[in-house]
Each structure stands twice: as structure tokens, then as C-alpha cells.
Design an enzyme around this catalytic site. Sequence first.
Site, PDB file in Angstrom:
ATOM      1  CG  HIS A 137      -0.518   0.252   2.523  1.00  0.00           C
ATOM      2  ND1 HIS A 137      -0.387   1.526   3.049  1.00  0.00           N
ATOM      3  CD2 HIS A 137      -0.155  -0.585   3.527  1.00  0.00           C
ATOM      4  CE1 HIS A 137       0.029   1.439   4.314  1.00  0.00           C
ATOM      5  NE2 HIS A 137       0.188   0.171   4.625  1.00  0.00           N
ATOM      6  CG  ASP A 149       2.034   1.677   7.979  1.00  0.00           C
ATOM      7  OD1 ASP A 149       1.795   1.109   6.897  1.00  0.00           O
ATOM      8  OD2 ASP A 149       1.196   1.835   8.886  1.00  0.00           O
ATOM      9  CD  GLU A 183      -3.168  -1.172   4.876  1.00  0.00           C
ATOM     10  OE1 GLU A 183      -2.973  -2.183   5.558  1.00  0.00           O
ATOM     11  OE2 GLU A 183      -3.007  -0.021   5.351  1.00  0.00           O
ATOM     12  CD  GLU A 184      -2.333   2.771   7.141  1.00  0.00           C
ATOM     13  OE1 GLU A 184      -3.030   2.184   7.975  1.00  0.00           O
ATOM     14  OE2 GLU A 184      -1.079   2.732   7.133  1.00  0.00           O
ATOM     15  CG  ASP A 212       1.636  -2.848   5.529  1.00  0.00           C
ATOM     16  OD1 ASP A 212       2.274  -1.830   5.838  1.00  0.00           O
ATOM     17  OD2 ASP A 212       0.410  -2.978   5.746  1.00  0.00           O
ATOM     18  CG  HIS A 299      -0.795   4.011  12.175  1.00  0.00           C
ATOM     19  ND1 HIS A 299      -1.988   3.332  12.288  1.00  0.00           N
ATOM     20  CD2 HIS A 299      -0.249   3.579  11.015  1.00  0.00           C
ATOM     21  CE1 HIS A 299      -2.141   2.528  11.250  1.00  0.00           C
ATOM     22  NE2 HIS A 299      -1.096   2.656  10.459  1.00  0.00           N
TER      23      HIS A 299
HETATM   24  N1  DTR Z   1      -1.428  -2.989   7.622  1.00  0.00           N
HETATM   25  C1  DTR Z   1      -0.788  -2.359   8.737  1.00  0.00           C
HETATM   26  C2  DTR Z   1      -1.305  -2.958   9.942  1.00  0.00           C
HETATM   27  C3  DTR Z   1      -0.446  -3.950  10.587  1.00  0.00           C
HETATM   28  C4  DTR Z   1      -0.629  -4.286  11.827  1.00  0.00           C
HETATM   29  N2  DTR Z   1       0.288  -5.186  12.196  1.00  0.00           N
HETATM   30  C5  DTR Z   1       1.081  -5.452  11.220  1.00  0.00           C
HETATM   31  C6  DTR Z   1       2.176  -6.302  11.157  1.00  0.00           C
HETATM   32  C7  DTR Z   1       2.851  -6.402   9.991  1.00  0.00           C
HETATM   33  C8  DTR Z   1       2.458  -5.671   8.892  1.00  0.00           C
HETATM   34  C9  DTR Z   1       1.373  -4.819   8.956  1.00  0.00           C
HETATM   35  C10 DTR Z   1       0.670  -4.705  10.140  1.00  0.00           C
HETATM   36  C11 DTR Z   1      -1.021  -0.895   8.607  1.00  0.00           C
HETATM   37  O1  DTR Z   1      -0.973  -0.451   7.491  1.00  0.00           O
HETATM   38  O2  DTR Z   1      -1.220  -0.175   9.554  1.00  0.00           O
HETATM   39 ZN    ZN Z   2      -0.762   1.659   8.814  1.00  0.00          ZN
HETATM   40 ZN    ZN Z   3       0.674  -0.601   6.500  1.00  0.00          ZN
END
Ligand code: DTR
Ligand code: ZN
Ligand code: ZN
Length: 339
Positions: A137, A149, A183-184, A212, A299
Site C-alpha cells: 500500500h 508504513d 489500505e489504511e 507492509d 502511525h
Molecule cells: N497494515 C498495517 C497494519 C499492521 C498491523 N500489524 C502489522 C504487522 C505487519 C504488517 C502490517 C501490520 C497498517 O498499514 O497499519
Molecule cells: Zn498503517
Molecule cells: Zn501498513
Amino acid sequence: MVIRRFTVTGVSLAVTLGAALLGADPTVAATPQAGTAPRPSAASGAAHAAAPDIDVAKVQAHLTELHAIAQRNGGNRRSTGQGYRDSVAYVKNKLKAAGYAISEQPCTSGCSSGAGPNLIAEWPQGDAGTVYMFGSHLDGVGAGPGINDNGSGSAALLETALTLARENPAMAARVRFGWWTDEEQGLNGSDFYVRSLSRTERARIKAYYNFDMVASTNGGYFINHVDSAAAAPMKEYWDSLKLQPEENTEGAGRSDDYSFEQAGIPTSGYAMGAGARKTSAQAAKWGGTAYRSYDPCYHQSCDTTANINATGLNRSADGIAYTLWKRAVSGTGGGASAG
Ligand code: DTR
Ligand code: ZN
Ligand code: ZN
């Protein structure tokens, strides 16, 4: 796992193939490479070229650009903002210059209002009926620039795609890359993409690999569905580095691989972890700090270029290339029967 049936809503994905850019010979002999140790050096032009080493400095340069994009756009790259649209333009321009044919897919249902598009790029060589997808993403949260992230997965994937174009090996299978929107807000861009595919198009995708958060500063080495057939080359690479990867339990159902999983497509991927805390056993085997989050800036506004584990980023990018080469260049192993 529940396999849902999808109704195609008339949204077709127009992937224009730039076949004219490339030699038209996708012939690949079937030299088995199972069990071959990963090789770090590039082998340009050779039939069955060994997987190349991805230059982590180039991956970091992409992260610097994504960070600058966030800074110019209110400090974030959230899917509904200009920071996201500029991120799409950055990735798209790099891929275009490398010879990829690109499709921007507007997300017309299920996404946040005003979300920017998915970006899809296919390398137009190899058997079109055997597709391996690699995705990340590209959007972030509103709180910060989103560099681990998920600049990390997005940039590692971009540099892998650019390396594939530079090396231009004979291909056994198709490789398609996806950079997902929204995605978020609920895995929405990838969910829309999977639903937009016909049953036939979905059946061509033999495995989907997700990236990710692949550079968490206090991270671990996690693989989605680590013992599955789809995960085998990902695990093989990290095993060769003696990293003792574990199942990505924290991320299960929380990133874009879940959109593909729900459609019955085998999935895997790398992750180094988010807000959950490292155990003492994990700190003993991987280093870092026990009882602290894998990514202490998850985040948050501190998810900047300073929030990157360059060693983990390098190991992830090299494993992505290893997997891509193993699946789609040498064509060994399919992942189609993965559980
Ligand atoms: N998709 C992630 C959320 C997430 C939470 N734990 C993990 C561990 C490994 C990879 C991703 C994630 C996000 O975008 O916030
Ligand atoms: Zn995230
Ligand atoms: Zn993520």
C-alpha cells in the site's frame, strides 16, 4: 478460509502491455533451481540469471522522495490527499521511464471519498496465464509521512521493479506489481482491485506477495503464511541469512494480502512488525529491545526517514527479488497449491 464469489461490476482494468519495448522471446528452459543458495550478485543478460542484489541506497533514495512529498503536502500521504497523488506520480514516472506499461485504476466503490487510484504495472514478458503479483500500500495515515508504513514496502517494490527492467531476463511467468490506495481505511484499494477482476483473470494469479512495514526499527522477521508453498522462496531467502523468520500473526488480516486471500489466491509477504511488542525470546534471537513496539513510530508523526531499519530494508528488498526471480524468471515452484 471462506472463498467468496465476486460479481464483476463492469470495471475492467486496462493494462496496456508495452511488448514492443522488449524482445518477444519469453522462452525459458526448465533448469530446476530448488535448493540453490541465494546469490547476492547480479548476473545481467544470462538465461536463468541469479536474483540480483537490490541496492538499498536506491530504496532509501525513494524513501527520501516520499518523505519530501509528505512534507510538501501537510506532512502526510493519506489516500485522499495530494501527498498520495504525488506518491503515485513519483512511482509511476520511475516505472514509465524504465519501460513499464502502467494503469491507474480509480477506486470507484468501497474507498474513501476522494481517494486516489491504485497503480498497476505489468512486465510484459512470460506466460500471460501464469501471473505472480507483488503489492504494497502506497497510502499512509494522516498523522505522519508514513515512511516505514508503508514507504518501506512501496520503495522496496519499486526498486525491485526497476531492477527487473534493467536486468531484463528471459521470463517464465508474468510479474504484476500493485501499489494500493486506501489500505489504511480498510484494505479498500486492493479489495476493489480483486473484485474488479473476472473469474478468469483471478485464476491466472498464482500467488500474491505483500510488503507492509518491512523496515521496523525494533522489528522482527515475519512472513505471512510462513509454512505455505507460496511462502517457500521468501522463507528460503531469510533462512539463508539465518534470520529464523516467524509467522506474521500481528499482521494477519490487516493488510492487502487479505483481499487476495479472501478470493482464494495463495498469499505471502514480508513484514517487520507494527505496534505490538517484541518478546524477550525475539530480542534474544534478533536483537533490539524486548517489551517495546516493533515500530515505536507506528502511525505517528515520527514515521520519517529516521524511522527506518536499513539492514531490515535491505534483507527485505533482496528477498523480494529472490522470490520474484525464483517464481517468474526461473519459474520454479508455483505456489498455486499453497495453503
Ligand atoms: N497494515 C498495517 C497494519 C499492521 C498491523 N500489524 C502489522 C504487522 C505487519 C504488517 C502490517 C501490520 C497498517 O498499514 O497499519
Ligand atoms: Zn498503517
Ligand atoms: Zn501498513
